[in-house]
Design a protein around this motif. Structure first.
Motif, short mmCIF file in Angstrom:
data_model
loop_
_atom_site.label_atom_id
_atom_site.label_comp_id
_atom_site.label_asym_id
_atom_site.label_seq_id
_atom_site.Cartn_x
_atom_site.Cartn_y
_atom_site.Cartn_z
N MET A 59 -19.79 -29.74 -37.96
CA MET A 59 -18.69 -29.07 -37.29
C MET A 59 -18.99 -28.95 -35.81
N ILE A 60 -17.93 -28.90 -35.02
CA ILE A 60 -18.05 -28.73 -33.57
C ILE A 60 -17.22 -27.52 -33.16
N MET A 61 -17.83 -26.67 -32.33
CA MET A 61 -17.21 -25.42 -31.92
C MET A 61 -17.08 -25.37 -30.41
N ALA A 62 -15.96 -24.83 -29.94
CA ALA A 62 -15.73 -24.70 -28.50
C ALA A 62 -15.41 -23.25 -28.14
N LYS A 63 -16.05 -22.78 -27.07
CA LYS A 63 -15.75 -21.48 -26.48
C LYS A 63 -14.84 -21.73 -25.30
N LEU A 64 -13.68 -21.07 -25.28
CA LEU A 64 -12.59 -21.46 -24.40
C LEU A 64 -12.01 -20.29 -23.61
N LYS A 65 -11.44 -20.63 -22.46
CA LYS A 65 -10.67 -19.67 -21.66
C LYS A 65 -9.33 -20.31 -21.34
N LYS A 66 -8.27 -19.56 -21.49
CA LYS A 66 -6.95 -20.11 -21.25
C LYS A 66 -6.79 -20.55 -19.79
N ARG A 67 -6.16 -21.71 -19.60
CA ARG A 67 -5.92 -22.19 -18.24
C ARG A 67 -4.77 -21.40 -17.58
N SER A 113 -14.36 -36.57 -32.87
CA SER A 113 -15.50 -36.80 -32.00
C SER A 113 -15.49 -35.73 -30.91
N ARG A 114 -16.59 -35.62 -30.18
CA ARG A 114 -16.63 -34.65 -29.08
C ARG A 114 -15.55 -34.96 -28.04
N LYS A 115 -15.35 -36.24 -27.75
CA LYS A 115 -14.34 -36.65 -26.77
C LYS A 115 -12.94 -36.30 -27.27
N GLU A 116 -12.65 -36.61 -28.51
CA GLU A 116 -11.32 -36.31 -29.07
C GLU A 116 -11.04 -34.81 -29.07
N PHE A 117 -12.06 -34.03 -29.42
CA PHE A 117 -11.91 -32.58 -29.44
C PHE A 117 -11.63 -32.05 -28.04
N SER A 118 -12.40 -32.50 -27.07
CA SER A 118 -12.21 -32.06 -25.68
C SER A 118 -10.84 -32.46 -25.14
N GLN A 119 -10.40 -33.66 -25.46
CA GLN A 119 -9.10 -34.11 -24.99
C GLN A 119 -7.97 -33.29 -25.59
N MET A 120 -8.14 -32.84 -26.80
CA MET A 120 -7.12 -32.01 -27.45
C MET A 120 -7.06 -30.61 -26.83
N LEU A 121 -8.20 -30.08 -26.42
CA LEU A 121 -8.27 -28.72 -25.89
C LEU A 121 -7.95 -28.62 -24.41
N SER A 122 -8.33 -29.64 -23.65
CA SER A 122 -8.32 -29.57 -22.18
C SER A 122 -6.96 -29.26 -21.54
#
Length: 275
Positions: free
Chosen positions: A267-275, A221-230
């Motif tokens: 599919m869900i895609m995220a554009k990310l920057k390292k913390r 899900s969007r929430k699960e994906f965000s929680q994994m990446l955050s």
């Protein structure tokens, strides 16, 4: 039964992406051109989103993690990147990527890697591209941690996984119309996926998409994906894509395909920057 990385490796070594579905022999120019055409038209509804490509691409040191038959490796190269490492769990994928680069007059470093335990040093890359890969691994969270580790302090990434879209979330109500689509000829060519519309278990549908013997396929899900990446990344953008029109027994008009791609993609895609 819990699957391990060796089973994943064995499957993809014997079933490289696009083999079994293509009309051409893997490794030929026709194979790669057909793959590119179908990938762009079906997975991206006709165009590659510019958000996928990092700024100042010619200056980037890119890791294409889970390169498969080299689609993204070549796309980055064609856009001016001179420093690309293509990594995959299987030797067959690296062989295909090398052949694809040769055909298009490009170069890339090749490296066999397990995304859960990368052998690259910390801060080795400025950008990691990892699309449709880590949902096939036993420990997806560990893959995300490893992607962050090999990025430098200003590093960026694009990561995509299968998405629990409205169809997957509502599958128990859609079984009957889906079975009718299957009886009319809907399904996926090759790899034992022809009856995918007849499957009752939604988790099996996700797994079966890449082949009947595929050991692991997970959707988020969007929430699960965000929680994994955050924990590791600042999430700059997230979007949905990929409505597999080629599975239907009838053609979709381009504008309808484009709407479905953006609104109910798989599919869900995220554009990310390292913390």
């Amino acid at each position: 039964m819990t699957k391990n990385i060796e089973e994943v490796q064995k499957f993809w070594e014997n079933n490289p992406l696009w083999s079994g579905e293509s009309n051409f022999a893997p490794g030929t120019q026709e194979f790669f051109e057909e793959h590119r055409q179908v990938y762009i038209e079906d997975c991206f509804a006709g165009y590659l989103d510019k958000r996928i490509f990092p700024n100042k691409i010619e200056e980037q040191k890119i890791l294409d993690l889970g390169c498969g038959p080299g689609f993204w490796t070549v796309e980055f190269g064609l856009r001016g990147c001179q420093n690309i490492t293509a990594a995959d769990l299987t030797l067959k994928a690296l062989e295909l990527t090398q052949q694809r680069c040769k055909i298009y007059g490009l170069q890339a470093a090749l490296s066999q890697q397990n995304a859960e335990h990368l052998t690259f040093a910390d801060a080795s890359f400025s950008h990691v591209n990892c699309q449709g890969v880590i949902h096939h691994t036993p420990n997806t969270d560990l893959c995300v941690k490893e992607i962050a580790r090999v990025l430098n302090d200003e590093g960026t990434a694009i990561i995509s996984v299968y998405y629990k879209n409205i169809f997957l979330r509502s599958w128990k109500f859609l079984k009957f119309p889906a079975s009718l689509i299957g009886k009319l000829g809907g399904g996926l060519k090759g790899r034992g996926r022809e009856q995918i519309y007849q499957i009752d278990d939604v988790n099996e549908i996700v797994r079966l998409y890449d082949g009947v013997d595929n050991p692991i396929g997970k959707a988020y899900s969007r929430k699960e994906f965000s929680q994994m990446l955050s924990p590791y990344f600042e999430i700059q953008d997230v979007w949905i894509y990929f409505f597999p029109a080629r599975t239907l027994p009838f053609p979709l008009p381009n504008f309808i395909h484009s709407i479905l791609d953006k609104s109910v993609g798989f599919m869900i895609m995220a554009k990310l920057k390292k913390r």
